[in-house]
Write a protein that holds these residues in place. Structure first.
Motif, PDB file in Angstrom:
ATOM      1  N   ASN B  81       6.989 -12.636  68.569  1.00 59.18           N
ATOM      2  CA  ASN B  81       8.196 -12.074  67.965  1.00 59.18           C
ATOM      3  C   ASN B  81       9.206 -13.262  67.485  1.00 59.18           C
ATOM      4  O   ASN B  81       9.756 -13.049  66.371  1.00 59.18           O
ATOM      5  CB  ASN B  81       9.053 -10.847  68.776  1.00 59.18           C
ATOM      6  CG  ASN B  81       8.147 -10.033  69.124  1.00 59.18           C
ATOM      7  OD1 ASN B  81       6.891 -10.202  68.688  1.00 59.18           O
ATOM      8  ND2 ASN B  81       8.667  -8.737  69.405  1.00 59.18           N
ATOM      9  N   ARG B  82       9.082 -14.180  68.276  1.00 61.90           N
ATOM     10  CA  ARG B  82      10.135 -15.247  67.955  1.00 61.90           C
ATOM     11  C   ARG B  82       9.489 -15.968  66.691  1.00 61.90           C
ATOM     12  O   ARG B  82      10.424 -16.172  66.006  1.00 61.90           O
ATOM     13  CB  ARG B  82      10.171 -16.132  68.785  1.00 61.90           C
ATOM     14  CG  ARG B  82      11.197 -17.410  68.800  1.00 61.90           C
ATOM     15  CD  ARG B  82      12.764 -16.886  69.094  1.00 61.90           C
ATOM     16  NE  ARG B  82      13.630 -18.196  68.654  1.00 61.90           N
ATOM     17  CZ  ARG B  82      14.366 -18.139  67.791  1.00 61.90           C
ATOM     18  NH1 ARG B  82      14.672 -16.610  67.198  1.00 61.90           N
ATOM     19  NH2 ARG B  82      15.406 -19.036  67.461  1.00 61.90           N
ATOM     20  N   GLU B  85      10.695 -14.274  63.861  1.00 61.62           N
ATOM     21  CA  GLU B  85      12.260 -14.408  63.486  1.00 61.62           C
ATOM     22  C   GLU B  85      12.563 -15.668  62.647  1.00 61.62           C
ATOM     23  O   GLU B  85      13.298 -15.785  61.711  1.00 61.62           O
ATOM     24  CB  GLU B  85      12.822 -14.345  64.795  1.00 61.62           C
ATOM     25  CG  GLU B  85      13.221 -12.905  65.158  1.00 61.62           C
ATOM     26  CD  GLU B  85      13.680 -12.923  66.388  1.00 61.62           C
ATOM     27  OE1 GLU B  85      14.429 -13.763  67.003  1.00 61.62           O
ATOM     28  OE2 GLU B  85      13.099 -11.866  67.135  1.00 61.62           O
ATOM     29  N   ARG B  88      11.362 -15.729  59.177  1.00 60.44           N
ATOM     30  CA  ARG B  88      12.297 -14.948  58.332  1.00 60.44           C
ATOM     31  C   ARG B  88      13.499 -15.963  58.028  1.00 60.44           C
ATOM     32  O   ARG B  88      13.928 -15.816  56.850  1.00 60.44           O
ATOM     33  CB  ARG B  88      12.581 -13.630  58.643  1.00 60.44           C
ATOM     34  CG  ARG B  88      11.644 -12.785  58.612  1.00 60.44           C
ATOM     35  CD  ARG B  88      12.167 -11.166  59.142  1.00 60.44           C
ATOM     36  NE  ARG B  88      11.060 -10.352  58.581  1.00 60.44           N
ATOM     37  CZ  ARG B  88      10.769  -9.451  59.374  1.00 60.44           C
ATOM     38  NH1 ARG B  88      11.077  -9.068  60.692  1.00 60.44           N
ATOM     39  NH2 ARG B  88       9.825  -8.716  59.088  1.00 60.44           N
ATOM     40  N   ALA B  89      13.903 -16.773  58.986  1.00 57.97           N
ATOM     41  CA  ALA B  89      15.444 -17.395  58.916  1.00 57.97           C
ATOM     42  C   ALA B  89      15.095 -18.516  57.957  1.00 57.97           C
ATOM     43  O   ALA B  89      15.926 -19.115  57.233  1.00 57.97           O
ATOM     44  CB  ALA B  89      15.844 -17.522  60.303  1.00 57.97           C
ATOM     45  N   ASP B 122       7.095  -3.872  61.020  1.00 58.70           N
ATOM     46  CA  ASP B 122       8.272  -3.578  60.498  1.00 58.70           C
ATOM     47  C   ASP B 122       8.260  -3.174  59.215  1.00 58.70           C
ATOM     48  O   ASP B 122       7.422  -3.042  58.394  1.00 58.70           O
ATOM     49  CB  ASP B 122       9.317  -4.369  61.039  1.00 58.70           C
ATOM     50  CG  ASP B 122       9.022  -5.797  60.443  1.00 58.70           C
ATOM     51  OD1 ASP B 122       8.445  -5.852  59.618  1.00 58.70           O
ATOM     52  OD2 ASP B 122       9.431  -6.916  61.166  1.00 58.70           O
ATOM     53  N   GLU B 141      16.399   0.021  61.347  1.00 57.48           N
ATOM     54  CA  GLU B 141      16.576  -1.226  62.082  1.00 57.48           C
ATOM     55  C   GLU B 141      16.925  -1.037  63.720  1.00 57.48           C
ATOM     56  O   GLU B 141      16.328  -1.533  64.442  1.00 57.48           O
ATOM     57  CB  GLU B 141      17.837  -2.089  61.598  1.00 57.48           C
ATOM     58  CG  GLU B 141      17.550  -3.500  61.594  1.00 57.48           C
ATOM     59  CD  GLU B 141      18.591  -4.318  60.906  1.00 57.48           C
ATOM     60  OE1 GLU B 141      19.334  -5.400  61.728  1.00 57.48           O
ATOM     61  OE2 GLU B 141      19.190  -4.009  59.802  1.00 57.48           O
ATOM     62  N   ARG B 145      14.644  -2.246  66.697  1.00 61.26           N
ATOM     63  CA  ARG B 145      15.011  -3.163  67.944  1.00 61.26           C
ATOM     64  C   ARG B 145      14.688  -2.508  69.089  1.00 61.26           C
ATOM     65  O   ARG B 145      14.443  -3.103  70.085  1.00 61.26           O
ATOM     66  CB  ARG B 145      16.662  -3.389  67.544  1.00 61.26           C
ATOM     67  CG  ARG B 145      16.682  -4.898  67.822  1.00 61.26           C
ATOM     68  CD  ARG B 145      18.258  -5.239  67.371  1.00 61.26           C
ATOM     69  NE  ARG B 145      18.781  -4.884  66.137  1.00 61.26           N
ATOM     70  CZ  ARG B 145      19.814  -4.011  65.712  1.00 61.26           C
ATOM     71  NH1 ARG B 145      20.524  -3.708  66.761  1.00 61.26           N
ATOM     72  NH2 ARG B 145      20.173  -3.838  64.559  1.00 61.26           N
ATOM     73  N   ARG B 206       7.768  -3.310  68.051  1.00 64.20           N
ATOM     74  CA  ARG B 206       8.152  -3.394  69.578  1.00 64.20           C
ATOM     75  C   ARG B 206       7.529  -2.260  70.272  1.00 64.20           C
ATOM     76  O   ARG B 206       6.932  -2.308  71.565  1.00 64.20           O
ATOM     77  CB  ARG B 206       9.731  -3.476  69.741  1.00 64.20           C
ATOM     78  CG  ARG B 206      10.033  -4.666  70.014  1.00 64.20           C
ATOM     79  CD  ARG B 206      11.667  -5.003  69.842  1.00 64.20           C
ATOM     80  NE  ARG B 206      11.817  -6.197  69.107  1.00 64.20           N
ATOM     81  CZ  ARG B 206      12.690  -7.254  69.641  1.00 64.20           C
ATOM     82  NH1 ARG B 206      13.045  -7.275  70.785  1.00 64.20           N
ATOM     83  NH2 ARG B 206      12.643  -8.244  68.665  1.00 64.20           N
TER      84      ARG B 206
END
Lengths: 237, 401
Positions: B81-82, B85, B88-89, B122, B141, B145, B206
């Motif tokens: 999952n990291r 993230e 995306r960032a 997602d 969202e 989460r 998740r």
């Protein structure tokens, strides 16, 4: 009776024809001299193997002599190639065969047109000519019949029409009545005689029937590759 | 003279209608096969290319391990999952990133059940797949989460489980997990490879990881580039980022791979084009066989019509006229075959493309080639018999029984 001036129409000088070569050679014609003039009606007779068919093939420019010269209208045919002989044949000669040799499943008028097709005569002109000639041989109304729908005598008349549609100098007939009964044979002989008399077509006919030969004005007999006799027929005399 | 030759040829063909038809059957089948194969092949290529393009030509697949010829699909570690993230960032020129984790599990509603592939993902998924909802809503969202068990079902799943019942708001059991149906996907139909794209259930990543898969692995990641951004640039960005995250020292090989959809499209289109060419070549062999058939029949015809040829030669046909007649006859025959073959091939292609649900695309070039080829077949295989006919000795020919 040779016409004054010009050469004879057909002239054989010492014409020989040998088939095969070496020990297997078979002589068919042996130094034949012969001359036929315009307007004659000649019958060629003789037993089979006497050389009359070979003489006919050479006359018709279908075959060339082994030696000697054949002049047709003064032209030495032996010097012509196959192409030139074809051109001469289609311009001056008409053929009638024993077996009629019409194209099967093809109408009478189309059969008669055929020589004109190869000459390049336009369609309408050749259709008109073919119909005229068919009328002349007494087949009016039968133009669209195929050979299978005609009697033997009628088929032979179609063949004659095909031979004369090109207005040839000579009509060569090889046993024209060989496949016909006596009544039809007589019809055909009368037709040939009429064409000869009225239109001045020279007729040379091979036959083995004395009755038919009697219609001609001159009878030539072949024996063993030579001319055995050459005389006016009794009837004409 | 050519006009006369064509007329004579048509006469001869008509007089022997059945034999003529059987003669050209070889050409008909040959030309028909070539036209049919190539047309169907072109339609299939177009369909596959269009299908793949529908997935988005701006799409990149990221997979763990190196896949490709000579390499085993590896045991390299999956993504987590990291990774998502961070991608995306930090990635630039990216429109959306979608994680995908999948498992085939039974899905039950009332007494109905069906084994289907459940995908944990997602909201990015709808963007990269260019997939809209027919009814209901996407994931909030919060749901993503919190890992709430909310489901979006495909049309095939709806049909088998719910029949006519409205699925929205119903609860289904996915691998023993109760799950509320919040949305229904639009129908997508079959993929080019024959799998039913609508046989699917989507869940928040998740929830899927915790309650269905039992681990936090992400099997692959879809990344779509923003409009006008070169996918190659995005690919380089992904590679740089993942090498860093997976601690790959310089000089060592990647333990993941990034695939550009554009390349996949090109490769697949190339493969189908090769296949089409191959089928066409096989069909062309039958054309050759058809040509030999024509020669055979023309030779028989010459022998059979020896007497006729003798008559024609005796009454004044020149050699070249007889040659022309038979040659034209062969050419007319094979062109007839060509035309009928083109009709047959196109007919076959219309029916087959309709059945396969691929577009019917006529290639005028291949039709021209097939037509020209049948004319050439006629000339090539008609020449020998025609030459033989023209050089017959008229005396012999007339004696022929």
């Amino acid at each position: 009776m040779p016409r004054a001036g010009g050469p004879p129409l057909i002239e054989f000088k010492g014409v020989s024809k040998v088939f095969g070569s070496g020990p297997a050679a078979v002589p068919a014609l042996n130094a034949v001299d012969l001359s036929i003039d315009r307007g004659e009606f000649v019958a060629i007779m003789g037993p089979s193997g006497s050389g009359k068919s070979t003489a006919m093939n050479i006359l018709g420019c279908l075959d060339a002599p082994t030696s000697g010269t054949y002049r047709f209208m003064g032209v030495d045919v032996g010097r012509l190639n196959r192409h030139q002989r074809t051109l001469l044949r289609r311009r001056y000669l008409g053929f009638v065969f024993q077996g009629f040799n019409l194209l099967a499943r093809t109408s009478a008028v189309e059969n008669v047109e055929l020589p004109l097709v190869y000459r390049g005569t336009p369609t309408t002109a050749r259709r008109r000519l073919a119909r005229e000639v068919l009328a002349r041989v007494g087949l009016e109304g039968r133009e669209d019949h195929t050979p299978g729908e005609l009697s033997g005598g009628q088929q032979q008349r179609v063949a004659i029409a095909r031979a004369i549609v090109t207005d040839p100098a000579v009509l060569l007939a090889d046993e024209p009545t060989g496949n016909l009964d006596s009544r039809m044979s007589l019809e055909i002989m009368n037709l040939l005689g009429r064409l000869n008399r009225e239109q001045g077509i020279t007729v040379v006919m091979v036959t083995h029937e004395p009755d038919m030969a009697a219609h001609a004005r001159r009878i030539i007999r072949f024996v063993d590759g030579r001319i055995d006799s050459d005389a006016s027929s009794e009837r004409a005399a | 003279m050519l006009v006369e030759a064509v007329k004579l040829a048509l006469q001869a063909i008509r007089r022997n209608a059945l034999r003529s038809f059987l003669t050209v059957l070889g050409i008909i089948i040959g030309v028909g096969a070539v036209i049919g194969m190539v047309t169907i092949g072109n339609g299939t290529t177009a369909r596959i290319t269009a299908d793949l393009a529908k997935l988005g030509t701006n799409l990149l697949f990221v997979l763990p391990g190196q896949v490709g010829p000579g390499r085993a699909s590896s045991d390299a570690k999956p993504f987590n999952n990291r990774d998502i993230e961070v991608m995306r960032a930090q990635l630039t020129g990216v429109q959306a990133v979608a994680p995908v984790a999948q498992k085939s599990v039974p899905v039950i509603y009332g007494t109905e059940n069906r084994n289907t592939v459940v995908t944990g993902t997602d909201s990015g998924y709808f963007v990269v797949q260019n997939w809209a909802l027919a009814r209901g809503r996407g994931f909030h969202e919060g749901e993503e989460r919190a890992g709430r068990a909310a489901c979006i079902v495909g049309q095939t799943v709806r049909e088998t489980l719910f029949g006519r019942t409205d699925p929205i708001g119903e609860t289904i059991r996915v691998h023993n997990v109760s799950c509320e149906v919040i949305g229904l996907l639009e129908a997508k139909g079959q993929s080019s490879f024959g799998t039913d794209l609508d046989d699917t259930v989507l869940m928040p990543l998740r929830a899927f990881q915790r309650r269905i898969a039992g681990n936090m692995d992400i099997a692959r990641v879809y990344v779509s580039a923003r409009n006008g951004v070169d996918t190659a640039k995005v690919q380089t960005g992904i590679e740089r980022l993942l090498r860093e995250r997976r601690n790959i020292t310089p000089g060592k090989e990647d333990d993941f791979s990034v695939r550009d959809m554009k390349q996949v499209v090109q490769a697949t289109a190339g493969a189908t084009a090769v296949l089409t060419g191959l089928l066409g070549a096989v069909a062309a062999v039958s054309l050759l066989v058809g040509g030999i058939g024509i020669m055979n029949i023309m030779l028989v015809s010459v022998t059979e019509r020896t007497r006729e040829i003798g008559i024609r030669l005796a009454i004044g046909a020149l050699e070249e006229q007889v040659l022309m007649q038979f040659l034209v006859e062969a050419v007319v025959l094979s062109l007839f075959g060509g035309i009928l073959g083109i009709a047959l091939g196109l007919g076959l292609a219309i029916v087959t493309t309709a059945a396969l649900n691929v577009p019917f695309l006529v290639d005028p070039f291949i039709i021209l080639v097939a037509f020209g080829f049948s004319a050439v077949v006629g000339i090539l295989f008609g020449y020998i018999p025609a030459h033989r006919a023209a050089h017959l000795d008229p005396i012999q020919a007339l004696r022929h029984e």
